[in-house]
Design a protein around this motif. Structure first.
Motif, mmCIF file in Angstrom:
data_model
loop_
_atom_site.group_PDB
_atom_site.id
_atom_site.type_symbol
_atom_site.label_atom_id
_atom_site.label_comp_id
_atom_site.label_asym_id
_atom_site.label_seq_id
_atom_site.Cartn_x
_atom_site.Cartn_y
_atom_site.Cartn_z
ATOM 1 N N UNK A 10 0.984 -1.174 -0.076
ATOM 2 C CA UNK A 10 0.012 -0.032 0.060
ATOM 3 C C UNK A 10 0.868 1.342 -0.120
ATOM 4 N N UNK A 11 0.745 2.131 -0.996
ATOM 5 C CA UNK A 11 1.253 3.366 -1.195
ATOM 6 C C UNK A 11 2.841 3.181 -1.492
ATOM 7 N N UNK A 12 3.260 2.007 -1.607
ATOM 8 C CA UNK A 12 4.771 2.075 -1.974
ATOM 9 C C UNK A 12 4.885 2.275 -3.579
ATOM 10 N N UNK A 31 0.909 -0.789 -19.115
ATOM 11 C CA UNK A 31 -0.255 -0.445 -18.781
ATOM 12 C C UNK A 31 -1.427 -1.340 -18.659
ATOM 13 N N UNK A 32 -1.310 -2.421 -19.609
ATOM 14 C CA UNK A 32 -2.469 -3.425 -19.575
ATOM 15 C C UNK A 32 -2.353 -4.725 -18.585
ATOM 16 N N UNK A 33 -0.900 -4.895 -17.965
ATOM 17 C CA UNK A 33 -0.968 -6.157 -17.280
ATOM 18 C C UNK A 33 -0.265 -5.519 -15.921
ATOM 19 N N UNK A 34 0.710 -4.727 -15.911
ATOM 20 C CA UNK A 34 1.484 -4.541 -14.700
ATOM 21 C C UNK A 34 0.877 -3.464 -14.008
ATOM 22 N N UNK A 35 0.476 -2.250 -14.561
ATOM 23 C CA UNK A 35 -0.385 -1.434 -13.770
ATOM 24 C C UNK A 35 -1.622 -2.226 -12.895
ATOM 25 N N UNK A 36 -2.473 -2.881 -13.708
ATOM 26 C CA UNK A 36 -3.510 -3.224 -12.878
ATOM 27 C C UNK A 36 -3.032 -4.357 -11.714
ATOM 28 N N UNK A 37 -1.976 -5.027 -11.855
ATOM 29 C CA UNK A 37 -1.552 -5.933 -10.921
ATOM 30 C C UNK A 37 -1.146 -5.101 -9.731
ATOM 31 N N UNK A 38 -0.405 -4.166 -9.958
ATOM 32 C CA UNK A 38 0.155 -3.329 -8.797
ATOM 33 C C UNK A 38 -1.204 -2.307 -8.022
ATOM 34 N N UNK A 39 -2.011 -2.064 -9.055
ATOM 35 C CA UNK A 39 -3.238 -1.246 -8.449
ATOM 36 C C UNK A 39 -3.985 -2.119 -7.410
ATOM 37 N N UNK A 80 -0.401 -0.030 -4.799
ATOM 38 C CA UNK A 80 0.778 0.514 -4.569
ATOM 39 C C UNK A 80 0.697 1.838 -5.447
ATOM 40 N N UNK A 81 1.714 2.497 -5.722
ATOM 41 C CA UNK A 81 1.516 3.817 -6.178
ATOM 42 C C UNK A 81 2.721 3.850 -7.508
#
Length: 193
Positions: A105-107, A125-133, A137-138
């Motif tokens: 969280x917030x990392x 944008x289509x795979x990694x961002x959703x995983x860390x969302x 995470x930031x």
């Protein structure tokens, strides 16, 4: 004086040497050039035999547990994965399946990927961002995607990519520094709760 930044890079590369590990290390080094850091590289390809077959975190050997703890306790993460069939590697996902859902969280997380051609660049944008969302995470504003032709002997060679990596880090530094300064306060606040 505050303690050094705990900077952990995770490479989803399955072999050694690995272009993903090289990219992760390059980005980590750029951050370390600007902020005092304790750097660590987690190479998932080296953990594969210990990860295979584990369904629960309690089944993992101590070596894998140490790497998971390093990721969870990091102040900032750099993650890089090769692209397989349009997504991050299964080993990359399997490793992050063991990370506690509140640990990131917030990392700040700097996202990077490598692939055979530019057609896979949207994996960030289509795979990694959703995983860390999912982890809340930031994810940092600029991701870095590299193709095979951007490397010579597993070192970044393409000048445009080197400049994009530098820009990604420069854009990330204000948030990384802010979160690092806020971390002791956050830890005290959580302990008091």
């Amino acid at each position: 004086m505050s303690r050094p930044l705990r900077l952990v890079a995770v490479s989803g590369g399955l072999q050694r040497p690995s272009k993903s590990a090289a990219l992760a290390e390059h980005l980590s080094d750029l951050i370390a050039d600007e902020i005092p850091c304790e750097q660590r590289l987690v190479e998932l390809g080296q953990l594969a035999p210990q990860l295979a077959g584990a369904v629960w975190r309690s089944q993992l050997p101590e070596m894998v547990e140490r790497e998971l703890a390093a990721v969870e306790q990091a102040d900032v993460l750099v993650v890089a994965t090769p692209v397989f069939r349009g997504a991050y590697t299964g080993l990359f996902k399997h490793f992050f399946d063991f990370v506690h859902q509140d640990a990131l969280i917030d990392k700040p997380v700097l996202l990077a990927a490598t692939g055979g051609s530019e057609r896979h660049a949207l994996v960030i944008d289509h795979q990694l961002r959703p995983l860390f969302s999912f982890f809340q995470a930031r994810t940092l504003p600029l991701g870095v995607y590299a193709t095979d032709k951007d490397f010579v002997d597993y070192r970044l060679h393409d000048e445009a990519l080197i400049q994009r990596a530098a820009l990604a880090v420069q854009r990330a530094l204000p948030l990384v520094e802010l979160m690092h300064r806020a971390r002791p306060w956050v830890a005290e606040e959580m302990a008091a709760a």
